[in-house]
Design an enzyme around this catalytic site. Structure first.
Site, PDB file in Angstrom:
ATOM      1  CB  CYS A 165     -68.888 -87.856 -17.509  1.00 62.00           C
ATOM      2  SG  CYS A 165     -69.390 -89.377 -16.684  1.00 62.00           S
ATOM      3  NE  ARG A 193     -64.542 -83.822 -16.893  1.00 59.44           N
ATOM      4  CZ  ARG A 193     -64.272 -83.191 -15.764  1.00 59.44           C
ATOM      5  NH1 ARG A 193     -63.177 -82.466 -15.664  1.00 59.44           N
ATOM      6  NH2 ARG A 193     -65.077 -83.262 -14.742  1.00 59.44           N
ATOM      7  CD1 TRP A 213     -63.651 -93.671 -15.604  1.00 60.82           C
ATOM      8  CD2 TRP A 213     -64.909 -93.171 -13.824  1.00 60.82           C
ATOM      9  NE1 TRP A 213     -63.137 -94.335 -14.528  1.00 60.82           N
ATOM     10  CE2 TRP A 213     -63.878 -94.057 -13.413  1.00 60.82           C
ATOM     11  CE3 TRP A 213     -65.821 -92.733 -12.869  1.00 60.82           C
ATOM     12  CZ2 TRP A 213     -63.749 -94.490 -12.105  1.00 60.82           C
ATOM     13  CZ3 TRP A 213     -65.690 -93.164 -11.562  1.00 60.82           C
ATOM     14  CH2 TRP A 213     -64.654 -94.035 -11.203  1.00 60.82           C
ATOM     15  CG  ASN A 272     -68.918 -84.668 -14.679  1.00 56.17           C
ATOM     16  OD1 ASN A 272     -68.651 -85.769 -14.222  1.00 56.17           O
ATOM     17  ND2 ASN A 272     -68.183 -83.587 -14.415  1.00 56.17           N
ATOM     18  N   GLY A 273     -71.394 -86.340 -12.933  1.00 57.27           N
ATOM     19  CA  GLY A 273     -71.592 -86.265 -11.486  1.00 57.27           C
ATOM     20  C   GLY A 273     -72.324 -87.489 -10.976  1.00 57.27           C
ATOM     21  CD  GLU A 291     -46.130 -90.470  -8.313  1.00 50.25           C
ATOM     22  OE1 GLU A 291     -47.014 -90.699  -7.479  1.00 50.25           O
ATOM     23  OE2 GLU A 291     -46.391 -90.127  -9.489  1.00 50.25           O
ATOM     24  CE  LYS A 337     -47.806 -91.973 -12.218  1.00 52.56           C
ATOM     25  NZ  LYS A 337     -48.022 -90.982 -11.240  1.00 52.56           N
ATOM     26  CD  GLU A 354     -51.799 -93.825 -12.044  1.00 53.26           C
ATOM     27  OE1 GLU A 354     -50.632 -93.394 -12.091  1.00 53.26           O
ATOM     28  OE2 GLU A 354     -52.788 -93.086 -12.110  1.00 53.26           O
ATOM     29  CG  HIS A 357     -40.387-104.444  10.906  1.00 48.94           C
ATOM     30  ND1 HIS A 357     -40.180-104.836  12.197  1.00 48.94           N
ATOM     31  CD2 HIS A 357     -39.471-103.479  10.650  1.00 48.94           C
ATOM     32  CE1 HIS A 357     -39.194-104.126  12.725  1.00 48.94           C
ATOM     33  NE2 HIS A 357     -38.739-103.293  11.802  1.00 48.94           N
ATOM     34  CE  LYS A 403     -53.977 -85.682 -15.774  1.00 48.06           C
ATOM     35  NZ  LYS A 403     -52.766 -86.332 -15.251  1.00 48.06           N
TER      36      LYS A 403
HETATM   37  O1  M6R Z   1     -55.947 -83.614  -9.976  1.00 43.85           O
HETATM   38  P1  M6R Z   1     -55.394 -84.149  -8.681  1.00 43.85           P
HETATM   39  O2  M6R Z   1     -53.949 -83.906  -8.515  1.00 43.85           O
HETATM   40  O3  M6R Z   1     -56.190 -83.684  -7.488  1.00 43.85           O
HETATM   41  O4  M6R Z   1     -55.607 -85.719  -8.798  1.00 43.85           O
HETATM   42  C1  M6R Z   1     -55.296 -86.576  -7.736  1.00 43.85           C
HETATM   43  C2  M6R Z   1     -55.213 -88.006  -8.184  1.00 43.85           C
HETATM   44  O5  M6R Z   1     -56.437 -88.431  -8.735  1.00 43.85           O
HETATM   45  C3  M6R Z   1     -54.121 -88.218  -9.234  1.00 43.85           C
HETATM   46  O6  M6R Z   1     -52.882 -87.782  -8.767  1.00 43.85           O
HETATM   47  C4  M6R Z   1     -54.023 -89.714  -9.612  1.00 43.85           C
HETATM   48  O7  M6R Z   1     -53.562 -90.444  -8.519  1.00 43.85           O
HETATM   49  C5  M6R Z   1     -53.123 -89.892 -10.828  1.00 43.85           C
HETATM   50  N1  M6R Z   1     -53.754 -90.772 -11.764  1.00 43.85           N
HETATM   51  C6  M6R Z   1     -51.808 -90.483 -10.505  1.00 43.85           C
HETATM   52  O8  M6R Z   1     -51.020 -90.710 -11.614  1.00 43.85           O
END
Ligand code: M6R
Length: 609
Positions: free
Chosen positions: A2, A27, A75, A100-101, A482, A486, A489, A505, A604
């Site tokens: 948060c 956040r 969040w 936050n936490g 990756e 993307k 996500e 396989h 994020k």
């Molecule tokens: O801030 P960080 O690089 O440690 O974050 C790691 C992951 O949470 C971050 O890369 C996440 O997978 C992204 N949303 C990917 O796009």
């Protein structure tokens, strides 16, 4: 995950609290709230949804002139994202909290508080802290002492801010495991989850460490430890511009950040390479001495950063250095042996990912020889807790889907590979060649970005699909992972990545006309094998999209679309091939009309377990 912002000022605080929340929305963004305090008591407004929804809920209250207040963007962890669970939480009309936490021992504390007669209005763990502070406050009559006594009873992670109508010109904060900074402004003093939240009012900060408390009032700031002893802290002056995180001409932050990669990569290389070599000392004054002794690399990261680590594993091993890569949450939850003279490398955009921080701590306790972080947030916990530090100069990344942080991590890792393996198998000729390719990289990225229109057209092939398969070999396998991440996500299409050799396989059974297959084709000895995979997919009616080098010579036939990325040397190919996959995911999401920058259920920075 948060965001919190708190302010005591000689000016109305609502505008800066709202501005701060907008900057912290990355956040968490499922609900938000603000509590303003003046001589008439608290004025609290909460709403489900974004900060824009909170502003709408404020109505004419947007003109509130209170000069003290606390605010939160959430969040959800404990309790659904409802108005009732949104922060700030209030007790007895005179004490308010933002948090936050996650409080791990909330259940036992809650039971004790219920026995003591407290009534809970929300499902959150935060309300436990609030009532516990209230209970302590009734004994001590002092907010700071009440918070200090309370945090000693908490297990878990927290960055909290509290304000009481009995002490209206004071806010007390405390931190353990969740980030917190204090802003020192001309008109007032502030507490926030990160500096970006406060850049509109100050560039001067104190960073609060774990197990510290902070009091802000009209006169100043006092930082203390859990024993109540004052702690001196230097001022950190941020050189970030308040406008650096603005959208500008772009429709979404993700698109802006994709296009910023030319500059971000150039900035990350600047001052780090000479004509033919990677400079020494760029990872820290002791880097050469440490790299000479290094016999193994252990990389730890999460999500996209983990994928960057996987690419680096291929690079390290190519030049004779043993390298293991592990997801931080797995690393922290199992027993492991760390070889002598291991360099532990953490990768993180935010530097605040809780699993990565915990893994670093565990590795240190297990006796790892040296630690290095590659990070994009200079003021982050990871940077402060690592022995060697290398900053990716990507600038603020706001889009939840990481883009420029990833490509700049790859560039940084390539510099690390050279710096470490030149003491092993890497020759001067290898180093000269890599540096030459790195120098050309910004302009190659620029050229690749020009293919956006073509990729936007191909995105139309995906918009109505429910699944997609990504294939890659060698360093392009993590790039396929990756690309799949993307796509899922931001477009919510189920996407899986496989090492192309694994196709027969199992996953080949899934291939039909409803399952598009995206292949990232390297121009190296693995190419012929990938060509066979293409035939295997084609023979089963699958539609294939192949991102290829212009040397690859793959035929465009029915059901196979070839996207020629131009000439790309193998060493930088993973970096370059990432760009079209990012653009593909972006344009699919655009067609589907999803919230590109704030995809559902995500945040994020993952600062809670
Ligand atoms: O801030 P960080 O690089 O440690 O974050 C790691 C992951 O949470 C971050 O890369 C996440 O997978 C992204 N949303 C990917 O796009």
């Amino acid at each position: 995950m948060c965001g919190i912002v708190c302010a005591i000022s000689n000016q109305p605080v609502l505008p800066l609290l709202i501005e701060g929340l907008k900057r912290l929305e990355y956040r968490g963004y499922d609900s938000a709230g603000v509590a303003l305090l003046d001589e008439d008591g608290f004025e609290r407004t909460r709403s489900v949804g974004r900060i824009a929804d909170l502003v709408a809920a404020l109505g004419t209250g947007i003109n509130n002139t209170s000069t003290a207040g606390i605010a939160h963007t959430r969040w959800a962890t404990h309790g659904a994202p409802t108005r009732n669970n949104a922060h700030p939480h209030l007790t007895t009309g005179k004490l308010a909290i933002v948090h936050n936490g996650i409080i791990e021992n909330h259940q036992s504390l809650r039971e004790g508080l219920i026995k003591a007669g407290y009534h809970f209005e929300s499902e959150t763990d935060t309300e436990v802290i609030l009532h516990e502070v209230d209970r302590q406050y009734q004994q001590t009559g002092n907010l700071y002492e009440a918070v200090r006594a309370t945090v000693k009873r908490l297990k878990g992670a927290y960055a909290i801010g509290l304000i009481s109508s009995d002490e209206p010109r004071r806010i007390v904060g405390a931190r353990s495991g969740s980030p917190m900074v204090v802003g020192l402004g001309e008109d007032g003093h502030y507490i926030a989850s990160d500096m970006a939240a406060l850049l509109s009012v100050t560039h001067d900060f104190h960073i609060i460490n774990d197990d510290e408390l902070v009091e802000i009032d009209d006169d100043g700031v006092r930082i203390s430890n859990l024993d109540g002893e004052t702690v001196e802290r230097e001022i950190f002056t941020s050189d970030q511009h308040a406008g650096a995180a603005d959208l500008g001409e772009y429709r979404h932050y993700m698109l802006k950040e994709i296009h910023e990669q030319t500059q971000a990569v150039a900035d990350t290389l600047e001052g780090r390479i000479a004509a033919q070599q990677v400079l020494t000392g760029i990872f820290g004054a002791q880097d050469e001495a440490i790299f000479k002794q290094t016999r193994a690399i252990q990389i730890i990261a999460c999500g996209t950063s983990y994928h960057a680590g996987l690419v680096a594993q291929y690079w390290f091993e190519k030049y004779g250095m043993a390298c293991r890569v592990e997801i931080a949450s797995e690393f922290r939850s199992r027993k492991h042996t760390i070889a002598d003279n291991t360099l532990l490398v953490t990768l993180s955009q935010s530097g605040e990912t809780i699993d990565t921080l915990a893994a670093l701590k565990i590795a240190r306790e297990a006796g790892v020889a040296h630690t290095l972080t590659i990070c994009n947030a200079p003021e982050s916990t990871l940077v402060r807790e690592s022995e060697l530090v290398f900053m990716t100069h990507a600038g603020p990344e706001i889009g939840v889907a990481s883009t420029k942080a990833f490509t700049t991590q790859l560039v940084s890792l390539l510099l690390l590979v050279v710096s470490v393996t030149r003491h092993h198998r890497l020759t001067q000729a290898d180093e000269t060649k890599i540096v030459k390719e790195l120098r050309e990289l910004p302009s190659i990225i620029d050229e690749t970005l020009k293919r956006e229109e073509e990729i936007a057209r191909l995105a139309t092939l995906f918009a109505d699909k429910e699944h997609a398969l990504f294939l890659g070999r060698g360093t392009q396998y993590p790039i396929a992972m990756e690309g799949a991440l993307k796509l899922k996500e931001i477009s919510y299409i189920h996407a899986e990545a496989y090492a192309a050799g694994e196709l027969k396989h199992g996953p080949l059974a899934l291939v039909d006309e409803k399952m598009p297959v995206i292949a990232v084709a390297p121009n190296n000895r693995l190419l012929e094998k990938l060509k066979s995979n293409i035939e295997e997919v084609r023979a089963r009616g699958g539609h294939m999209l192949v991102f290829a080098d212009d040397q690859a010579r793959i035929d465009q036939t029915a059901g196979v679309e070839i996207i020629n990325i131009g000439r790309v040397d193998n060493i930088i190919a993973p970096i370059v091939f990432t760009i079209p996959l990012q653009m593909l995911a972006y344009h699919v999401a655009l067609i589907k009309g999803t919230d590109v920058d704030k995809p559902r259920n995500l945040a994020k920075s993952v600062t809670v377990e």
